[in-house]
Scaffold this motif. Structure first.
Motif, PDB file in Angstrom:
ATOM      1  N   GLU A  60       1.989   1.796  -3.520  1.00 12.08           N
ATOM      2  CA  GLU A  60       0.986   2.344  -4.347  1.00 12.08           C
ATOM      3  C   GLU A  60       0.935   3.694  -4.327  1.00 12.08           C
ATOM      4  N   ILE A  61       0.711   4.357  -2.929  1.00  9.34           N
ATOM      5  CA  ILE A  61       0.810   5.659  -2.701  1.00  9.34           C
ATOM      6  C   ILE A  61       1.834   6.536  -3.347  1.00  9.34           C
ATOM      7  N   LEU A  62       3.060   5.994  -3.192  1.00 12.59           N
ATOM      8  CA  LEU A  62       4.161   6.616  -3.886  1.00 12.59           C
ATOM      9  C   LEU A  62       4.215   6.578  -5.244  1.00 12.59           C
ATOM     10  N   LYS A  63       3.322   5.767  -5.801  1.00 10.72           N
ATOM     11  CA  LYS A  63       3.372   5.581  -7.385  1.00 10.72           C
ATOM     12  C   LYS A  63       4.769   4.869  -7.892  1.00 10.72           C
TER      13      LYS A  63
ATOM     14  N   PHE B  44       7.200  11.164   2.857  1.00 17.80           N
ATOM     15  CA  PHE B  44       6.207  10.106   3.142  1.00 17.80           C
ATOM     16  C   PHE B  44       6.151   9.521   4.592  1.00 17.80           C
TER      17      PHE B  44
ATOM     18  N   SER C 175       0.640  -1.312   0.122  1.00 22.98           N
ATOM     19  CA  SER C 175       0.084  -0.040  -0.036  1.00 22.98           C
ATOM     20  C   SER C 175       0.733   1.074   0.008  1.00 22.98           C
ATOM     21  N   SER C 176       1.929   1.320   0.751  1.00 17.62           N
ATOM     22  CA  SER C 176       2.944   2.499   0.631  1.00 17.62           C
ATOM     23  C   SER C 176       3.443   2.700  -0.716  1.00 17.62           C
TER      24      SER C 176
END
Length: 180
Positions: free
Chosen positions: A104-107, A156, A101-102
């Motif tokens: 994914e957030i950071l692309k 982040f 998930s981390s």
């Protein structure tokens, strides 16, 4: 050896034992034990097999932490660094990779070939705690995306951290999080 100690393995072995116990009770004409063994053993066995099929083992250490590193982690490391170590050093279920998930957030996540966290290392850098995470990338072009997002990595993971991205080889990078 590590996969034998996973919760999924323990549940599978327990379910198998109960099911075999139920079959033996059936063969020896013990109806009550037969029902208990089979009706509890088979669901537990199936649950264990389901866990084993979606299991993600803990990330290994690149080099085992010494006493000084563990002390630094407890005293100098940020809460985020401590939580990261605790999170990736346990069994996970239903995920494709650690920190999914981390990333994914950071692309930095790619569905076809996601980056895999392959190792951790703790270092003492002039009295500061440094957590190094080694990632295996799906393609050579991904390393540039990690370089482009290194400022975002530091933001982040929270205040008090500096992030650096180091290329190990064409398919492997290291993210170094240094406590300030």
């Amino acid at each position: 050896m590590g996969s034998l100690l996973s919760p999924g393995s323990w549940i599978t072995v327990s379910g198998t034992s109960l099911a075999v116990f139920g079959l033996v009770a059936y063969a020896t004409d013990h109806p009550t034990l037969n029902l208990v063994g089979l009706f509890s053993g088979i669901p537990v066995l199936l649950g264990g097999l389901a866990l084993k099929s979606s299991e993600l083992p803990p990330v290994p250490w690149l080099q085992p932490p010494d006493a000084q590193s563990r002390t630094l982690r407890q005293t100098v490391a940020t809460e985020v660094q401590r939580r990261l170590v605790k999170d990736v050093r346990r069994w996970r279920y239903g995920q494709k990779a650690h920190l999914e998930s981390s990333l994914e957030i950071l692309k930095l996540w790619h569905r076809d070939k996601p980056p895999q966290l392959t190792g951790l290392r703790e270092n003492d850098v002039q009295g500061h705690y440094q957590l190094t995470m080694r990632f295996r990338l799906g393609s050579e072009e991904e390393s540039q995306a990690w370089f482009d997002r290194r400022d975002r990595l530091a933001r982040f993971f929270g205040p008090g951290l500096e992030a650096a991205v180091v290329v190990v080889d064409s398919h492997c990078i290291e993210v170094q999080l240094l406590s300030c």
